[in-house]
Design a protein around this motif. Structure first.
Motif, mmCIF file in Angstrom:
data_model
loop_
_atom_site.group_PDB
_atom_site.id
_atom_site.type_symbol
_atom_site.label_atom_id
_atom_site.label_comp_id
_atom_site.label_asym_id
_atom_site.label_seq_id
_atom_site.Cartn_x
_atom_site.Cartn_y
_atom_site.Cartn_z
ATOM 1 N N ILE A 59 3.821 -52.069 -2.107
ATOM 2 C CA ILE A 59 4.958 -51.561 -2.890
ATOM 3 C C ILE A 59 6.028 -51.033 -1.933
ATOM 4 C CG2 ILE A 59 5.719 -49.790 -4.515
ATOM 5 C CD1 ILE A 59 2.815 -50.064 -5.735
ATOM 6 N N ASP A 60 5.578 -50.237 -0.946
ATOM 7 C CA ASP A 60 6.524 -49.685 0.017
ATOM 8 C C ASP A 60 7.301 -50.785 0.723
ATOM 9 O OD1 ASP A 60 4.632 -46.813 1.167
ATOM 10 O OD2 ASP A 60 5.880 -47.156 -0.588
ATOM 11 N N GLU A 61 6.580 -51.863 1.071
ATOM 12 C CA GLU A 61 7.219 -52.946 1.809
ATOM 13 C C GLU A 61 8.299 -53.644 0.985
ATOM 14 O OE1 GLU A 61 4.971 -56.298 3.789
ATOM 15 O OE2 GLU A 61 4.072 -54.503 4.649
ATOM 16 N N ALA A 62 7.971 -53.896 -0.298
ATOM 17 C CA ALA A 62 8.946 -54.539 -1.187
ATOM 18 C C ALA A 62 10.161 -53.629 -1.371
ATOM 19 C CB ALA A 62 8.309 -54.845 -2.534
ATOM 20 N N GLN A 63 9.883 -52.349 -1.552
ATOM 21 C CA GLN A 63 10.955 -51.371 -1.724
ATOM 22 C C GLN A 63 11.819 -51.337 -0.460
ATOM 23 O OE1 GLN A 63 11.644 -49.355 -4.484
ATOM 24 N NE2 GLN A 63 13.469 -48.888 -3.312
ATOM 25 N N GLU A 64 11.155 -51.372 0.677
ATOM 26 C CA GLU A 64 11.864 -51.305 1.948
ATOM 27 C C GLU A 64 12.760 -52.527 2.129
ATOM 28 O OE1 GLU A 64 9.076 -49.859 4.870
ATOM 29 O OE2 GLU A 64 10.393 -50.565 6.470
ATOM 30 N N ARG A 65 12.242 -53.700 1.715
ATOM 31 C CA ARG A 65 13.049 -54.923 1.820
ATOM 32 C C ARG A 65 14.282 -54.834 0.944
ATOM 33 N NH1 ARG A 65 8.661 -58.221 2.199
ATOM 34 N NH2 ARG A 65 8.487 -58.341 -0.045
ATOM 35 N N ARG A 66 14.088 -54.309 -0.302
ATOM 36 C CA ARG A 66 15.234 -54.146 -1.206
ATOM 37 C C ARG A 66 16.242 -53.178 -0.605
ATOM 38 N NH1 ARG A 66 11.601 -54.467 -5.468
ATOM 39 N NH2 ARG A 66 11.369 -52.221 -5.542
ATOM 40 N N ASP A 67 15.721 -52.084 -0.016
ATOM 41 C CA ASP A 67 16.609 -51.099 0.616
ATOM 42 C C ASP A 67 17.413 -51.751 1.737
ATOM 43 O OD1 ASP A 67 15.738 -49.166 -1.088
ATOM 44 O OD2 ASP A 67 14.568 -48.052 0.378
ATOM 45 N N MET A 68 16.740 -52.553 2.556
ATOM 46 C CA MET A 68 17.421 -53.215 3.676
ATOM 47 C C MET A 68 18.531 -54.132 3.163
ATOM 48 S SD MET A 68 16.138 -52.086 6.454
ATOM 49 C CE MET A 68 16.739 -53.228 7.700
ATOM 50 N N GLU A 69 18.216 -54.876 2.088
ATOM 51 C CA GLU A 69 19.210 -55.772 1.495
ATOM 52 C C GLU A 69 20.402 -54.985 0.987
ATOM 53 O OE1 GLU A 69 16.205 -59.170 -0.194
ATOM 54 O OE2 GLU A 69 17.700 -58.332 -1.573
ATOM 55 N N GLU A 70 20.097 -53.862 0.326
ATOM 56 C CA GLU A 70 21.186 -53.063 -0.241
ATOM 57 C C GLU A 70 22.028 -52.449 0.870
ATOM 58 O OE1 GLU A 70 20.009 -50.320 -3.331
ATOM 59 O OE2 GLU A 70 22.084 -49.649 -3.559
ATOM 60 N N ILE A 71 21.389 -52.040 1.968
ATOM 61 C CA ILE A 71 22.139 -51.512 3.107
ATOM 62 C C ILE A 71 23.143 -52.548 3.591
ATOM 63 C CG2 ILE A 71 21.934 -50.968 5.581
ATOM 64 C CD1 ILE A 71 19.585 -49.220 4.961
ATOM 65 N N GLY A 72 22.700 -53.809 3.650
ATOM 66 C CA GLY A 72 23.589 -54.895 4.052
ATOM 67 C C GLY A 72 24.797 -54.996 3.132
ATOM 68 N N LEU A 73 24.537 -54.916 1.814
ATOM 69 C CA LEU A 73 25.618 -55.013 0.828
ATOM 70 C C LEU A 73 26.580 -53.830 0.942
ATOM 71 C CD1 LEU A 73 23.645 -56.112 -2.379
ATOM 72 C CD2 LEU A 73 25.120 -57.529 -0.933
ATOM 73 N N VAL A 74 25.995 -52.640 1.106
ATOM 74 C CA VAL A 74 26.817 -51.425 1.186
ATOM 75 C C VAL A 74 27.674 -51.449 2.448
ATOM 76 C CG1 VAL A 74 26.704 -48.909 1.465
ATOM 77 C CG2 VAL A 74 25.281 -50.018 -0.239
ATOM 78 N N LYS A 75 27.073 -51.865 3.564
ATOM 79 C CA LYS A 75 27.826 -51.940 4.818
ATOM 80 C C LYS A 75 28.953 -52.956 4.715
ATOM 81 C CE LYS A 75 24.706 -50.233 8.346
ATOM 82 N NZ LYS A 75 23.686 -50.590 9.332
ATOM 83 N N ALA A 76 28.671 -54.096 4.059
ATOM 84 C CA ALA A 76 29.692 -55.128 3.885
ATOM 85 C C ALA A 76 30.843 -54.582 3.036
ATOM 86 C CB ALA A 76 29.087 -56.365 3.241
ATOM 87 N N ALA A 77 30.500 -53.813 1.998
ATOM 88 C CA ALA A 77 31.533 -53.238 1.128
ATOM 89 C C ALA A 77 32.392 -52.238 1.911
ATOM 90 C CB ALA A 77 30.888 -52.563 -0.079
ATOM 91 N N LEU A 78 31.749 -51.409 2.748
ATOM 92 C CA LEU A 78 32.500 -50.455 3.572
ATOM 93 C C LEU A 78 33.415 -51.197 4.540
ATOM 94 C CD1 LEU A 78 29.726 -47.798 4.282
ATOM 95 C CD2 LEU A 78 31.899 -47.358 3.152
ATOM 96 N N HIS A 79 32.928 -52.311 5.059
ATOM 97 C CA HIS A 79 33.744 -53.122 5.968
ATOM 98 C C HIS A 79 34.969 -53.676 5.231
ATOM 99 C CE1 HIS A 79 34.728 -55.709 9.327
ATOM 100 N NE2 HIS A 79 34.824 -56.719 8.485
#
Ligand SMILES: [Zn+2]
Length: 121
Positions: A59-79
């Motif tokens: 569960i942690d791993e799946a959650q972590e993967r989703r978090d990583m993906e969202e970080i990518g999206l958030v960083k792209a939006a900030l850019h």
């Protein structure tokens, strides 16, 4: 359709920055947790513990993967905020619209393009 004003952009930027910090601390916490599990002495583990731990780990791993993906999206939006391209749809170039951005500050596509993309998956 309402377009984001400078004030809205400031609000959206702080939402995105806040979310980024939240996600990063989630991931740091998960990594600390992983380390704690791996240094635990092996003799205190029994089979049941092992099963529970394995399940939680997944569960942690799946959650972590989703978090990583969202970080990518958030960083792209900030850019996009930095480069002045924020608020436009990546696919059709239409304005994403303020209501959608306030709900989903990291959205990079208008509702129509996002729906089309999800359908084509
Ligand atoms: Zn679009």
């Amino acid at each position: 359709m309402d377009l984001p004003t400078q004030n809205h952009l400031t609000t959206l930027r702080s939402l995105l920055t806040y979310r980024l910090h939240e996600l990063e601390s989630d991931i740091n916490a998960a990594q600390v947790h992983d380390t704690a599990v791996s240094v635990e002495p092996s003799e205190v583990r029994d089979r049941q513990d092992e099963a529970v731990r394995a399940q939680t780990g997944e569960i942690d791993e799946a959650q972590e993967r989703r978090d990583m993906e969202e970080i990518g999206l958030v960083k792209a939006a900030l850019h996009r905020l930095d480069t002045g391209t924020y608020g436009g749809c990546l696919d059709c170039g239409a304005d994403i619209g303020l209501q959608r951005l306030l709900v989903q500050p990291a959205a990079s596509r208008c509702a129509a393009c996002q729906a089309a993309r999800e359908q084509s998956k």
